[in-house]
Design a protein around this motif. Structure first.
Motif, short mmCIF file in Angstrom:
data_model
loop_
_atom_site.label_atom_id
_atom_site.label_comp_id
_atom_site.label_asym_id
_atom_site.label_seq_id
_atom_site.Cartn_x
_atom_site.Cartn_y
_atom_site.Cartn_z
N PHE A 161 39.42 20.78 1.98
CA PHE A 161 40.54 21.52 2.59
C PHE A 161 41.77 20.63 2.74
CE2 PHE A 161 42.91 22.50 6.50
CZ PHE A 161 43.38 23.77 6.17
N LEU A 162 41.58 19.41 3.25
CA LEU A 162 42.70 18.50 3.44
C LEU A 162 43.35 18.11 2.13
CD1 LEU A 162 41.36 16.05 6.21
CD2 LEU A 162 43.14 17.81 6.45
N ALA A 163 42.53 17.94 1.09
CA ALA A 163 43.07 17.56 -0.22
C ALA A 163 44.06 18.59 -0.75
CB ALA A 163 41.93 17.37 -1.23
N MET A 164 43.79 19.86 -0.46
CA MET A 164 44.66 20.92 -0.95
C MET A 164 45.77 21.29 0.03
SD MET A 164 41.95 23.44 -2.92
CE MET A 164 40.69 23.44 -1.65
N ALA A 165 45.51 21.08 1.34
CA ALA A 165 46.49 21.48 2.36
C ALA A 165 47.32 20.32 2.88
CB ALA A 165 45.77 22.15 3.53
N ALA A 166 46.73 19.13 2.96
CA ALA A 166 47.42 17.96 3.49
C ALA A 166 46.98 16.73 2.68
CB ALA A 166 47.13 17.77 4.97
N PRO A 167 47.44 16.60 1.44
CA PRO A 167 46.95 15.55 0.53
C PRO A 167 47.10 14.13 1.05
CG PRO A 167 48.29 17.17 -0.65
CD PRO A 167 48.44 17.47 0.81
#
Length: 202
Positions: A161-167
């Motif tokens: 999730f973080l990779a796509m929303a908050a890289p």
């Protein structure tokens, strides 16, 4: 404004790729399913070279594989069997997901970066949790393995999730995880060597 920063797109791709690769170090298929679902629903763009990952067959396949993988880690003995293949599988998955972010590069640099950065990140984290599961088995008789398995699943979902929303946050977390795995892995190895030497002396 950041779009005008030189090579910003490459940095962003690297942050996303590292985050996704780290996620595959926890669970192989969950991050791939997350990327497949997000691209299938057009939440994130997918380069034509990786259109197969955005297709319905890939979505169904990775979804089923995700469920099977998650459940299998709650089965005694099976979880250790999975650990024997999880590192090479995570390396492949991490390489693919990292490389998918650099399709504008040539084929060789794209996959070289994927293998070194993506595969290396995934393999390091996967080996760290395999060692943690082995330590859990040795100290709790396997009773703590379900906790390790749940932590891995949660980690995979959060990192994907973080990779796509908050890289950027995902990349920082991935680097901290790598440092943690190397540091604690070294500590565990030193303790193992010390205990082994004590056993020989006795």
């Amino acid at each position: 404004m950041l779009d005008h920063v030189p090579y910003f797109s490459y940095l962003l791709s690297a942050f996303i790729g590292i985050g996704l690769a780290a996620a595959t170090g926890f669970r192989v298929f969950l991050p791939m399913f997350a990327v497949s679902l997000a691209s299938y629903l057009h939440w994130i763009p997918m380069n034509e070279s990786f259109d197969w990952l955005a297709g319905l067959p890939a979505l169904i396949t990775t979804g089923i594989a995700t469920i099977v993988e998650i459940l299998a880690y709650y089965i005694p003995f099976v979880d250790h069997l999975l650990d024997t293949v999880s590192i090479p599988m995570a390396t492949v998955a991490g390489s693919v997901l990292f490389a998918s972010q650099f399709t504008e590069l040539g084929t060789f640099p794209q996959w070289a970066l994927g293998l070194i950065a993506g595969g290396g990140t995934a393999a390091t984290i996967s080996s760290g949790f395999a060692g943690l599961r082995a330590a859990s088995t040795a100290t709790t008789g396997g009773l703590g393995n379900s906790v390790v398995g749940t932590t891995e699943t949660a980690g995979a979902g959060l990192m994907a999730f973080l990779a796509m929303a908050a890289p950027v946050i995902a990349a920082v977390c991935a680097l901290l995880l790598i440092v943690g795995v190397v540091f604690f892995g070294r500590k565990l190895w030193q303790r193992f060597r010390k205990n082994k030497n004590l056993t020989r002396q006795i």
